[in-house]
Write a protein that holds these residues in place. Structure first.
Motif, PDB file in Angstrom:
ATOM      1  N   THR A   8       0.766  -1.459   0.034  1.00 54.22           N
ATOM      2  CA  THR A   8       0.095   0.005  -0.082  1.00 54.22           C
ATOM      3  C   THR A   8       0.860   1.439   0.077  1.00 54.22           C
ATOM      4  OG1 THR A   8       0.033  -0.131   2.510  1.00 54.22           O
ATOM      5  CG2 THR A   8      -1.970  -1.290   1.357  1.00 54.22           C
ATOM      6  N   PRO A   9       1.549   1.642  -1.018  1.00 51.60           N
ATOM      7  CA  PRO A   9       2.401   2.604  -1.240  1.00 51.60           C
ATOM      8  C   PRO A   9       1.645   4.060  -0.889  1.00 51.60           C
ATOM      9  CG  PRO A   9       2.257   1.699  -3.505  1.00 51.60           C
ATOM     10  CD  PRO A   9       1.621   0.727  -2.222  1.00 51.60           C
ATOM     11  N   GLN A  11      -0.553   4.516   1.265  1.00 53.11           N
ATOM     12  CA  GLN A  11      -1.291   4.633   2.504  1.00 53.11           C
ATOM     13  C   GLN A  11      -0.337   4.224   3.552  1.00 53.11           C
ATOM     14  OE1 GLN A  11      -4.796   2.126   1.757  1.00 53.11           O
ATOM     15  NE2 GLN A  11      -5.515   3.823   0.478  1.00 53.11           N
ATOM     16  N   VAL A  13       0.685   2.106   6.918  1.00 52.46           N
ATOM     17  CA  VAL A  13       0.175   0.862   7.477  1.00 52.46           C
ATOM     18  C   VAL A  13      -0.838   1.170   8.541  1.00 52.46           C
ATOM     19  CG1 VAL A  13       1.042  -1.031   8.681  1.00 52.46           C
ATOM     20  CG2 VAL A  13       2.201  -0.477   6.634  1.00 52.46           C
ATOM     21  N   PHE A  19       2.807  -4.370   9.677  1.00 47.40           N
ATOM     22  CA  PHE A  19       3.795  -3.386   9.812  1.00 47.40           C
ATOM     23  C   PHE A  19       5.237  -4.380  10.148  1.00 47.40           C
ATOM     24  CE2 PHE A  19       6.186  -1.159  13.254  1.00 47.40           C
ATOM     25  CZ  PHE A  19       6.176   0.299  12.670  1.00 47.40           C
ATOM     26  N   ALA A  20       6.201  -3.847   9.259  1.00 46.98           N
ATOM     27  CA  ALA A  20       7.621  -4.643   9.337  1.00 46.98           C
ATOM     28  C   ALA A  20       8.503  -3.819  10.098  1.00 46.98           C
ATOM     29  CB  ALA A  20       8.161  -4.585   7.613  1.00 46.98           C
ATOM     30  N   ARG A  46       9.825  12.496   4.362  1.00 49.21           N
ATOM     31  CA  ARG A  46       8.535  12.235   3.879  1.00 49.21           C
ATOM     32  C   ARG A  46       8.605  10.666   3.463  1.00 49.21           C
ATOM     33  NH1 ARG A  46       4.364  14.007   3.456  1.00 49.21           N
ATOM     34  NH2 ARG A  46       5.021  16.412   3.725  1.00 49.21           N
ATOM     35  N   GLY A  47       7.711   9.947   3.704  1.00 49.65           N
ATOM     36  CA  GLY A  47       7.624   8.336   3.403  1.00 49.65           C
ATOM     37  C   GLY A  47       8.159   7.582   4.273  1.00 49.65           C
ATOM     38  N   ILE A  48       9.040   7.992   5.150  1.00 53.18           N
ATOM     39  CA  ILE A  48       9.988   6.988   5.755  1.00 53.18           C
ATOM     40  C   ILE A  48       9.023   6.186   6.971  1.00 53.18           C
ATOM     41  CG2 ILE A  48      10.406   8.579   7.963  1.00 53.18           C
ATOM     42  CD1 ILE A  48      12.972   6.612   5.810  1.00 53.18           C
ATOM     43  N   GLY A  49       7.977   6.578   7.160  1.00 53.63           N
ATOM     44  CA  GLY A  49       7.147   5.495   7.849  1.00 53.63           C
ATOM     45  C   GLY A  49       6.682   6.086   9.250  1.00 53.63           C
ATOM     46  N   LYS A  50       6.589   7.311   9.259  1.00 52.26           N
ATOM     47  CA  LYS A  50       6.188   8.083  10.779  1.00 52.26           C
ATOM     48  C   LYS A  50       4.861   7.769  11.165  1.00 52.26           C
ATOM     49  CE  LYS A  50       7.134  12.136   8.845  1.00 52.26           C
ATOM     50  NZ  LYS A  50       7.623  11.496   7.493  1.00 52.26           N
ATOM     51  N   THR A  51       3.902   8.073   9.858  1.00 53.42           N
ATOM     52  CA  THR A  51       2.265   7.637  10.316  1.00 53.42           C
ATOM     53  C   THR A  51       2.183   6.176  10.704  1.00 53.42           C
ATOM     54  OG1 THR A  51       1.658   9.454   8.721  1.00 53.42           O
ATOM     55  CG2 THR A  51       0.095   8.084   9.212  1.00 53.42           C
ATOM     56  N   SER A  52       2.707   5.480   9.731  1.00 51.54           N
ATOM     57  CA  SER A  52       2.404   4.159  10.190  1.00 51.54           C
ATOM     58  C   SER A  52       2.979   3.529  11.601  1.00 51.54           C
ATOM     59  CB  SER A  52       3.351   3.009   8.985  1.00 51.54           C
ATOM     60  OG  SER A  52       3.075   3.369   7.792  1.00 51.54           O
ATOM     61  N   PRO A 239      10.750   3.017   3.189  1.00 48.48           N
ATOM     62  CA  PRO A 239       9.544   1.739   3.061  1.00 48.48           C
ATOM     63  C   PRO A 239       8.656   2.212   1.979  1.00 48.48           C
ATOM     64  CG  PRO A 239       9.289   3.220   4.836  1.00 48.48           C
ATOM     65  CD  PRO A 239      10.545   3.330   4.430  1.00 48.48           C
ATOM     66  N   TYR A 240       8.487   3.451   1.623  1.00 53.40           N
ATOM     67  CA  TYR A 240       7.524   3.871   0.525  1.00 53.40           C
ATOM     68  C   TYR A 240       8.163   3.218  -0.678  1.00 53.40           C
ATOM     69  CZ  TYR A 240       5.876   6.875  -3.383  1.00 53.40           C
ATOM     70  OH  TYR A 240       5.325   7.312  -4.502  1.00 53.40           O
TER      71      TYR A 240
HETATM   72  N1  LIG Z   1       6.916  -0.526   9.125  1.00 55.84           N
HETATM   73  C1  LIG Z   1       6.268  -0.515   7.930  1.00 55.84           C
HETATM   74  N2  LIG Z   1       6.033  -1.723   7.439  1.00 55.84           N
HETATM   75  C2  LIG Z   1       5.406  -1.836   6.343  1.00 55.84           C
HETATM   76  N3  LIG Z   1       5.273  -0.674   5.640  1.00 55.84           N
HETATM   77  C3  LIG Z   1       5.409   0.634   6.000  1.00 55.84           C
HETATM   78  C4  LIG Z   1       6.242   0.461   7.373  1.00 55.84           C
HETATM   79  N4  LIG Z   1       6.396   1.870   7.259  1.00 55.84           N
HETATM   80  C5  LIG Z   1       5.974   2.535   6.159  1.00 55.84           C
HETATM   81  N5  LIG Z   1       5.507   1.797   5.262  1.00 55.84           N
HETATM   82  C6  LIG Z   1       4.900   1.947   4.023  1.00 55.84           C
HETATM   83  O1  LIG Z   1       5.562   2.950   3.650  1.00 55.84           O
HETATM   84  C7  LIG Z   1       4.806   4.067   2.931  1.00 55.84           C
HETATM   85  C8  LIG Z   1       5.123   5.237   3.737  1.00 55.84           C
HETATM   86  O2  LIG Z   1       4.758   5.178   4.951  1.00 55.84           O
HETATM   87  P1  LIG Z   1       4.017   6.463   6.073  1.00 55.84           P
HETATM   88  O3  LIG Z   1       2.799   7.071   5.367  1.00 55.84           O
HETATM   89  O4  LIG Z   1       3.912   5.740   7.307  1.00 55.84           O
HETATM   90  O5  LIG Z   1       5.241   7.433   5.956  1.00 55.84           O
HETATM   91  P2  LIG Z   1       5.225   8.765   6.570  1.00 55.84           P
HETATM   92  O6  LIG Z   1       6.750   9.123   7.117  1.00 55.84           O
HETATM   93  O7  LIG Z   1       4.128   9.146   7.520  1.00 55.84           O
HETATM   94  O8  LIG Z   1       5.098   9.744   5.201  1.00 55.84           O
HETATM   95  P3  LIG Z   1       4.679  11.196   5.084  1.00 55.84           P
HETATM   96  O9  LIG Z   1       5.732  12.205   5.508  1.00 55.84           O
HETATM   97  O10 LIG Z   1       4.231  11.467   3.419  1.00 55.84           O
HETATM   98  O11 LIG Z   1       3.524  11.582   6.156  1.00 55.84           O
HETATM   99  C9  LIG Z   1       3.553   3.599   3.113  1.00 55.84           C
HETATM  100  O12 LIG Z   1       3.205   3.146   1.961  1.00 55.84           O
HETATM  101  C10 LIG Z   1       3.478   2.492   4.104  1.00 55.84           C
HETATM  102  O13 LIG Z   1       2.467   1.430   3.670  1.00 55.84           O
END
Ligand SMILES: Nc1ncnc2c1ncn2[C@@H]1O[C@H](COP(=O)(O)OP(=O)(O)OP(=O)(O)O)[C@@H](O)[C@H]1O
Ligand SMILES: [Mg+2]
Length: 386
Positions: A8-9, A11, A13, A19-20, A46-52, A239-240
């Motif tokens: 789910t690139p 959205q 997780v 969650f990995a 951006r996209g490093i996985g903060k919201t997840s 992860p993005y």
């Molecule tokens: N621990 C994880 N396991 C699996 N997939 C992940 C993980 N962390 C992030 N992802 C994937 O990576 C992508 C970016 O994650 P996320 O939206 O959480 O990042 P973000 O840092 O909040 O981005 P932004 O800065 O745009 O808000 C998503 O597609 C998410 O599914």
């Protein structure tokens, strides 16, 4: 259909099942919140996985009986509106001055009824929070980088300070795109003792492999070792990117009726991913990058793109010691190529020699284009940088 949910690139997780990795940063977060009772500033690219991460933390905190309120900030964020919406979902039942049999509680009234009409101050909110009983509250402010500078951020910092001074069991987790704590919450220095900054680092290879394994499991489409290695190399801890490449590679494999994803599917996936990323970048940046590539500067640009991706977006041209080689190389590329093409700007005081890409999505775009060029020329990425 299964593929669409497996990777789910676009959205974050939302469940621990998808969650990995991330055990170290998750442990750090839990320790800070539970044991040290600190407020946390979670920053990263951006996209490093903060919201997840925040979704998983919310889930764990709720299991540990916290009340959790997640708010996504925006340019329109306003302290009063934000706080009314947070306390508006907390029943008066949790207020020490009310009895479970009180009429208001039976009517389902919430804490916002205690706020006077008009603008809200940090003190008023703090007073209400000081009377919370029988629960602990975790307020998560995501996308804080998008919130307005100035008053909004100052008053949040003031509230955090008041909460800490009075040992009130309400904690903030603030998250956003930034390369350090101070950049995200500029008013924080005076409250620093009570706040911890945690950087979400790039994923290591093992974590990226786990992300792919979760996608394999969910989609029923296995990746052979070469394909998984290639994605891990190209994703560079993002992860993005791993999720995007995993999705496109798996679709390619399905379309050619294969039983497993192989390196050629990944290569085809890189092409599609590059186009997709390009659509989200301004025309100006795309033109500048294409010009630099045409002039033979693709590897140099790729080098600083990787440095930025590994370093929370920062390009430091004045390293000392071991970092000084990197710094000199970085300085040369910034000065001769990136500044000339208007791709980077100084971060803060130009004399400090720290730069960032003008457009935050530029490093990933440059990197994926470089990979694509190399795959087209050599049949595989010639990972020479980073
Ligand atoms: N621990 C994880 N396991 C699996 N997939 C992940 C993980 N962390 C992030 N992802 C994937 O990576 C992508 C970016 O994650 P996320 O939206 O959480 O990042 P973000 O840092 O909040 O981005 P932004 O800065 O745009 O808000 C998503 O597609 C998410 O599914
Ligand atoms: Mg996010």
């Amino acid at each position: 259909m299964r593929l669409r949910d497996a990777f789910t690139p676009s959205q974050p997780v939302s469940s621990t099942k998808q969650f990995a990795g991330r055990t170290a940063i998750l442990d750090g977060l839990i320790r800070a919140i539970e044991d040290q009772r600190l407020h946390v500033v979670l920053y990263g690219e951006r996209g490093i996985g903060k919201t997840s991460l925040l979704h998983v933390v919310s889930q764990l905190a709720e299991e540990a009986q916290y009340l959790v309120r997640y708010v996504s900030c925006g340019e329109e964020s306003d302290f009063g509106t934000l706080m009314r919406s947070v306390v508006g979902t907390i029943p008066l039942l949790y207020h020490a001055d009310y009895d479970p049999t009180d009429e208001e509680i039976e009517q389902g009234t919430s804490l916002d009824s205690l706020l006077p009409p008009g603008p809200v101050t940090a003190n008023q909110v703090c007073d209400i929070f000081s009377r919370l009983s029988g629960t602990r509250l975790l307020i998560i402010l995501d996308e804080f980088d998008r919130s307005p500078h100035g008053n909004f951020r100052r008053i949040i910092a003031e509230l955090i300070k008041n909460l800490s001074d009075r040992s009130i069991r309400v904690q903030f987790v603030i998250a956003g795109v930034a390369s350090n704590l101070a950049e995200l919450v500029e008013h924080i220095p005076s409250v620093r003792r009570n706040v911890i900054g945690l950087r979400v680092p790039p994923m290591n290879a093992e974590e990226t492999r786990e992300l792919i394994a979760i996608g394999e499991e969910a989609s029923g489409m296995p990746f052979n070792d070469k394909a998984a290695d290639l994605i891990t190399t190209i994703a560079k801890g993002s992860p993005y990117l791993a999720s995007l490449l995993g999705q496109h590679a798996a679709i390619e494999a399905v379309e050619r009726d294969a039983k497993e994803v192989d390196a050629s599917d990944v290569a085809a996936g890189v092409r599609i991913a590059a186009d997709e990323i390009e659509q989200r970048i301004s025309e100006r940046t795309v033109k500048a990058v294409k010009r630099a590539f045409a002039e033979g500067n693709s590897v140099d640009l790729g080098t600083i793109a990787c440095l930025a991706m590994a370093n929370g977006g920062r390009l430091e041209t004045r390293g000392s010691g071991l970092a000084s080689d990197n710094g000199r190389e970085c300085e040369r590329i910034v000065r001769d190529i990136a500044l000339a093409d208007d791709l980077v700007v100084p971060l803060g005081d130009p004399d400090e020699g720290v730069y960032e890409f003008r457009e935050e999505g530029a490093p990933a775009y440059i990197w994926i284009r470089l990979t694509l060029t190399q795959i087209e020329e050599h049949g595989r990425p010639m990972i020479t940088t980073g």
